[in-house]
Design an enzyme around this catalytic site. Structure first.
Site, PDB file in Angstrom:
ATOM      1  N   TYR A 122       0.819  -1.215   0.000  1.00 49.67           N
ATOM      2  CA  TYR A 122       0.000   0.000   0.000  1.00 49.67           C
ATOM      3  C   TYR A 122       0.855   1.268   0.000  1.00 49.67           C
ATOM      4  O   TYR A 122       0.340   2.361   0.147  1.00 49.67           O
ATOM      5  CB  TYR A 122      -0.945   0.014   1.206  1.00 49.67           C
ATOM      6  CG  TYR A 122      -2.079  -0.989   1.122  1.00 49.67           C
ATOM      7  CD1 TYR A 122      -2.086  -1.989   0.171  1.00 49.67           C
ATOM      8  CD2 TYR A 122      -3.149  -0.927   2.011  1.00 49.67           C
ATOM      9  CE1 TYR A 122      -3.121  -2.909   0.109  1.00 49.67           C
ATOM     10  CE2 TYR A 122      -4.182  -1.837   1.947  1.00 49.67           C
ATOM     11  CZ  TYR A 122      -4.160  -2.831   0.995  1.00 49.67           C
ATOM     12  OH  TYR A 122      -5.187  -3.735   0.939  1.00 49.67           O
ATOM     13  N   LYS A 169       4.680 -14.075   5.337  1.00 45.14           N
ATOM     14  CA  LYS A 169       4.816 -15.078   4.278  1.00 45.14           C
ATOM     15  C   LYS A 169       6.287 -15.088   3.875  1.00 45.14           C
ATOM     16  O   LYS A 169       6.653 -14.869   2.711  1.00 45.14           O
ATOM     17  CB  LYS A 169       3.890 -14.713   3.115  1.00 45.14           C
ATOM     18  CG  LYS A 169       3.705 -15.811   2.105  1.00 45.14           C
ATOM     19  CD  LYS A 169       2.893 -16.984   2.648  1.00 45.14           C
ATOM     20  CE  LYS A 169       2.868 -18.104   1.611  1.00 45.14           C
ATOM     21  NZ  LYS A 169       2.323 -19.368   2.146  1.00 45.14           N
ATOM     22  N   ASP A 202      -1.336 -17.662   5.602  1.00 45.86           N
ATOM     23  CA  ASP A 202      -2.356 -18.620   5.155  1.00 45.86           C
ATOM     24  C   ASP A 202      -2.758 -19.554   6.293  1.00 45.86           C
ATOM     25  O   ASP A 202      -3.947 -19.833   6.508  1.00 45.86           O
ATOM     26  CB  ASP A 202      -1.900 -19.397   3.911  1.00 45.86           C
ATOM     27  CG  ASP A 202      -0.433 -19.826   3.973  1.00 45.86           C
ATOM     28  OD1 ASP A 202       0.272 -19.395   4.903  1.00 45.86           O
ATOM     29  OD2 ASP A 202       0.000 -20.592   3.101  1.00 45.86           O
ATOM     30  N   ASP A 226      -5.139  -5.492   6.344  1.00 46.27           N
ATOM     31  CA  ASP A 226      -6.412  -5.052   5.780  1.00 46.27           C
ATOM     32  C   ASP A 226      -7.359  -6.244   5.647  1.00 46.27           C
ATOM     33  O   ASP A 226      -8.522  -6.207   6.065  1.00 46.27           O
ATOM     34  CB  ASP A 226      -6.131  -4.416   4.396  1.00 46.27           C
ATOM     35  CG  ASP A 226      -7.287  -3.558   3.909  1.00 46.27           C
ATOM     36  OD1 ASP A 226      -8.259  -3.385   4.667  1.00 46.27           O
ATOM     37  OD2 ASP A 226      -7.208  -3.065   2.768  1.00 46.27           O
TER      38      ASP A 226
END
Ligand code: NAD
Length: 330
Positions: A122, A169, A202, A226
């Site tokens: 972002y 991740k 995940d 988000d």
């Protein structure tokens, strides 16, 4: 007391008005300094976040903000992203708790999502390499990564929380999340009295859906935060009740997790609870803890009773009738 009010657009004016009425009813007289953002600002100033609005927040330090629509494909950058970057509001905090009277698969959720607000995907660093190929930069800096993890641990300490889960991740984004993870581990060493846990994003999603009670404070980068904010809001009853806050060193903006909800704007049925609870977080921030607690208690009582709730909560009430009930409980 002077506080900046940004009504925003869509359901923004309806729900922020409700929050102002509740604050008045709890006995606080606030002089609202109105700043424009979103579609009304585009019409008046030709841009969704005029400099005057930023200046107001710099001057008064604290703002209550309704949602703002980002016109897609018209070259405008999101008001929220610009506010967060322009004012260095580096931490987004979203408390997520099961509420009485709202039927959801779980009734024991009590966690806080802490999201890095200024970097990641972002950061807005996108460009076209050649026609048909675009590139987005996922910016991670050591300074911002350490700052947000430290913020999460300090929050955990302040509110008596026992565990901080860092979500990443790093196995795929080895450099960017690799650095973030390394920073998280370093900061965690300063807080040996709070449990530290690392979780791939995940895996986190699956575990949150299976047993959200296993989590306490969650900290992560911008895009993950988000998505997880909306996911966890859904676990406790949806966007209509989820409050939020954006903190920096000098400024703070309080706003609901939800957007401008154009599908229900102007119908008088938007749920005002998310912004009312955000206003309670704001009162706590400015040292009005007793009033903040009275508001939160009134909301819980009204939800428990379960009458006249707005349609998103399965009722047939309106923004006005729900606000009235909360005011009566104060
Ligand atoms: P949204 O949150 O506005 O709406 C998603 C769904 O939730 C809709 O069905 C809506 O009716 C419902 N909903 C949201 N808030 C509600 C409330 N208080 N009461 C009852 N129902 C509610 O998300 P969207 O439709 O993806 O976004 C609409 C616009 O809002 C977009 O332009 C987006 O950029 C903007 N947005 C702004 C903010 C912000 O200003 N903080 C945050 C998210 C999205």
């Amino acid at each position: 007391m002077q506080i900046v009010l940004i009504e925003g657009d869509g359901i923004g004016p309806e729900v922020t008005q409700a929050a102002c009425r509740v604050i008045e009813a709890v006995g606080l007289h606030v002089e609202w300094i109105k700043g424009m953002a979103g579609l009304p600002a585009v019409e008046r100033y030709g841009e969704p976040l005029p400099e005057q609005t930023l200046e107001m927040i710099r001057r008064y330090r604290v703002a209550l903000k309704g949602p703002c629509t980002t016109p897609v494909g018209r070259g405008f950058r999101s008001v929220n992203v610009r506010l967060r970057q322009g004012l260095e509001l580096f931490a987004s905090v979203r408390p997520v708790r099961s509420l009485p009277g709202i039927r959801t698969p779980y009734n024991n959720v009590d966690l806080i999502v802490v999201r890095e607000n200024t970097e990641g995907l972002y950061a807005g660093l996108e460009h076209e390499v050649v026609a048909g190929v675009v590139e987005s930069v996922r910016l991670i800096t050591r300074a911002a990564a350490e700052r947000i993890v430290r913020f999460a641990f300090d929050l955990a300490r302040q509110y008596g929380r026992r565990k901080v889960t860092f979500c990443h991740k790093a196995d795929v984004m080895r450099l960017s999340d690799g650095l973030f993870l390394q920073c998280a581990r370093t900061v965690a060493e300063d807080y040996p009295f709070i449990e530290f846990e690392e979780k791939p994003i995940d895996t986190l999603c699956m575990e949150l859906v299976l047993d959200p009670s296993a989590f306490d404070v969650l900290v992560m980068e911008n895009l993950f935060g988000d998505v997880i904010s909306d996911l966890t809001a859904g676990l406790v009853g949806g966007l209509g009740i989820a409050p939020g806050a954006n903190y920096g060193q000098r400024y703070a903006i309080f706003e609901a997790v939800h957007g401008s909800a154009p599908d229900i704007a102007g119908k008088g049925i938007a749920n005002p609870i998310a912004i009312i609870r955000s206003a309670a977080l704001m009162l706590e921030y400015i040292g009005r803890r007793a009033e903040a607690q009275r508001i939160e208690r009134a909301v819980l009582t009204v939800l428990q009773r379960g009458e006249g709730l707005t349609p998103d909560l399965g009722g047939n009430g309106t923004t006005a009738t729900l606000t009235e009930q909360i005011i009566r409980e104060l």
